[in-house]
Design a protein around this motif. Sequence first.
Motif, PDB file in Angstrom:
ATOM      1  N   GLY A 296     -15.370   3.984  -6.001  1.00 28.19           N
ATOM      2  CA  GLY A 296     -13.904   2.514  -5.545  1.00 28.19           C
ATOM      3  C   GLY A 296     -13.022   3.446  -4.103  1.00 28.19           C
ATOM      4  N   LEU A 297     -13.321   4.312  -3.712  1.00 24.91           N
ATOM      5  CA  LEU A 297     -12.093   4.876  -2.944  1.00 24.91           C
ATOM      6  C   LEU A 297     -12.178   4.188  -1.275  1.00 24.91           C
ATOM      7  N   ARG A 298     -13.422   3.972  -0.823  1.00 27.50           N
ATOM      8  CA  ARG A 298     -13.844   3.383   0.428  1.00 27.50           C
ATOM      9  C   ARG A 298     -12.357   1.940   0.381  1.00 27.50           C
ATOM     10  N   GLY A 299     -12.747   1.866  -1.019  1.00 20.42           N
ATOM     11  CA  GLY A 299     -12.018   0.122  -0.232  1.00 20.42           C
ATOM     12  C   GLY A 299     -10.174   0.033  -0.861  1.00 20.42           C
ATOM     13  N   PHE A 300      -9.598   1.380  -0.803  1.00 20.87           N
ATOM     14  CA  PHE A 300      -9.086   1.542  -1.024  1.00 20.87           C
ATOM     15  C   PHE A 300      -7.887   1.418   0.400  1.00 20.87           C
ATOM     16  N   LYS A 301      -7.074   0.605   0.079  1.00 19.50           N
ATOM     17  CA  LYS A 301      -6.324   0.013   1.772  1.00 19.50           C
ATOM     18  C   LYS A 301      -5.744   0.303   2.284  1.00 19.50           C
ATOM     19  N   GLY A 302      -4.922   0.644   0.980  1.00 20.93           N
ATOM     20  CA  GLY A 302      -4.119   1.816   1.084  1.00 20.93           C
ATOM     21  C   GLY A 302      -2.259   0.389   1.431  1.00 20.93           C
ATOM     22  N   GLN A 303      -2.967  -0.120   0.641  1.00 20.43           N
ATOM     23  CA  GLN A 303      -1.655  -2.336   1.535  1.00 20.43           C
ATOM     24  C   GLN A 303      -0.196  -1.289  -0.021  1.00 20.43           C
ATOM     25  N   SER A 304      -1.432  -0.347  -1.268  1.00 20.65           N
ATOM     26  CA  SER A 304       0.089  -0.158  -2.402  1.00 20.65           C
ATOM     27  C   SER A 304      -0.405   1.452  -2.876  1.00 20.65           C
ATOM     28  N   ALA A 305       0.638   1.485  -3.442  1.00 22.16           N
ATOM     29  CA  ALA A 305       0.669   2.869  -3.177  1.00 22.16           C
ATOM     30  C   ALA A 305      -0.860   3.379  -4.243  1.00 22.16           C
ATOM     31  N   ILE A 306      -1.048   4.705  -4.126  1.00 16.63           N
ATOM     32  CA  ILE A 306      -2.430   5.149  -4.867  1.00 16.63           C
ATOM     33  C   ILE A 306      -2.504   4.944  -6.495  1.00 16.63           C
ATOM     34  N   GLY A 307      -1.115   4.945  -7.065  1.00 12.57           N
ATOM     35  CA  GLY A 307      -0.235   5.087  -7.931  1.00 12.57           C
ATOM     36  C   GLY A 307      -0.511   4.009  -8.943  1.00 12.57           C
ATOM     37  N   THR A 308      -0.813   3.184  -8.321  1.00 13.08           N
ATOM     38  CA  THR A 308      -0.365   1.249  -8.188  1.00 13.08           C
ATOM     39  C   THR A 308      -1.835   1.054  -7.926  1.00 13.08           C
ATOM     40  N   TRP A 309      -2.664   1.987  -7.603  1.00 20.13           N
ATOM     41  CA  TRP A 309      -4.452   1.169  -7.519  1.00 20.13           C
ATOM     42  C   TRP A 309      -4.521   1.939  -8.238  1.00 20.13           C
ATOM     43  N   LEU A 310      -4.800   2.714  -9.282  1.00 22.00           N
ATOM     44  CA  LEU A 310      -4.976   3.883 -10.355  1.00 22.00           C
ATOM     45  C   LEU A 310      -4.408   3.164 -11.783  1.00 22.00           C
TER      46      LEU A 310
END
Lengths: 204, 218
Positions: free
Chosen positions: B98-112
């Motif tokens: 889903g990396l392409r869906g990571f828009k960077g609105q949050s930190a990657i840690g939060t996303w993980l």
Amino acid sequence: MRHFSEAEFVDLIEGRLPAIRAEHADECDECRALADALGAARSRASADEGHEPSPLFWDHFAARVGQAVREEPVPASEPSSWRAWLRDPASAWAAAASVAMLMLVAVAWRATLHAPAPPTSSVSTPDTREAARNSASVVIDDVEADTAWAVVRTAVEGVTWEDVHRAGIAPRPGSAERVALELNADERAELRRLLDEEIKRTGA
Amino acid sequence: MGEGCTLDRAWAAVAAPGWDVHVSGERRARSATPAGESLLQADDRALVEACLAGRREAFDIIVQRHQRHVYQVCYRFMGNHEDASDLAQDAFVRAYRGLRGFKGQSAIGTWLYRISVNVCLNRVSVKTPRLEPFDAAGTVDERGDRADAALLRDERKAVVRAAIARLPKKQRATLILRVYHELPHEEIAAILGNSVGAVKANFFHALANLKKLLKEDG
């Protein structure tokens, strides 16, 4: 006397409740008892420091994940977006063709608006078609001086491709190819000339 | 690279004079992608961009940076090492997909964290976690009175873990993220897709239920 809300209980046991509001706990046995019980439950939970696997585990784990990830296809940046779609050179040429086509259509449309009305005749002869083409080419040469076109250009000067993409504007897959196929020989020649000119200009 | 030049030239050729031809975000990322040796110094956002540009090794670094947190969340939910490591791996693979869906609105840690919590909540919905006995969790060997104290401490931990495992899912997730990962309420709200007020209410009820469950278990 207003009892603490749920959020205020949380703030109280975490020491974040404003002092003036926290004073209620001194006056209210009920709230104080509940806050003490919640605090005790929190302390008991936090006394469990968790599980730390062997230091060797982390390298093994990272290798496992790396192996699993390598079995996956590389994630595209935006596979359904126009940027990924344009990565294919054929699509890029088709897109360029569609833009050129749009420009030609716009110019032809404007030529129709400004051109003197053609003589009334239901028969299209080679001469009249040639005249129409010449008329359009005059307007093409003149497009830079066109005030209406300048207004459009000014309006989009600050708009980046990213802005366009964020706004959800993207060509429908296949539309550029269709437009390119509909170009006539003259239009294709003009597109080729424009692209060749630019390639020579940039020296690439 | 050659294909990118062709693309830029094509756009430049057909764009009317006065238009800025912007290179797409991805091409900019590719040109700005750190070289192999400097990937280790790159921030998470640059690593994501490098992954999207086809550099899988950048994801290895993301894994190394975040594996401990992801694993610990999974362990808190599942209560045993095998399930925790399987789910942590699953969380990373899902993140990669889903990396392409990571828009960077949050930190990657939060996303993980969000992915890990979802993976765990899905798993506990279909399978009751098997809580690991404490001797398997690597309790240190102690002698005499200290051994008794350690045993008592382990028993108390087991009681708490069993009680937490019985909490409703959202309350459990909130309690784990707040107590064991010490995340701010705002970040928990972002992870769970709730408001801060809802997170605090969930935390209140988690503690109140935990209190009741611990009382039941003596």
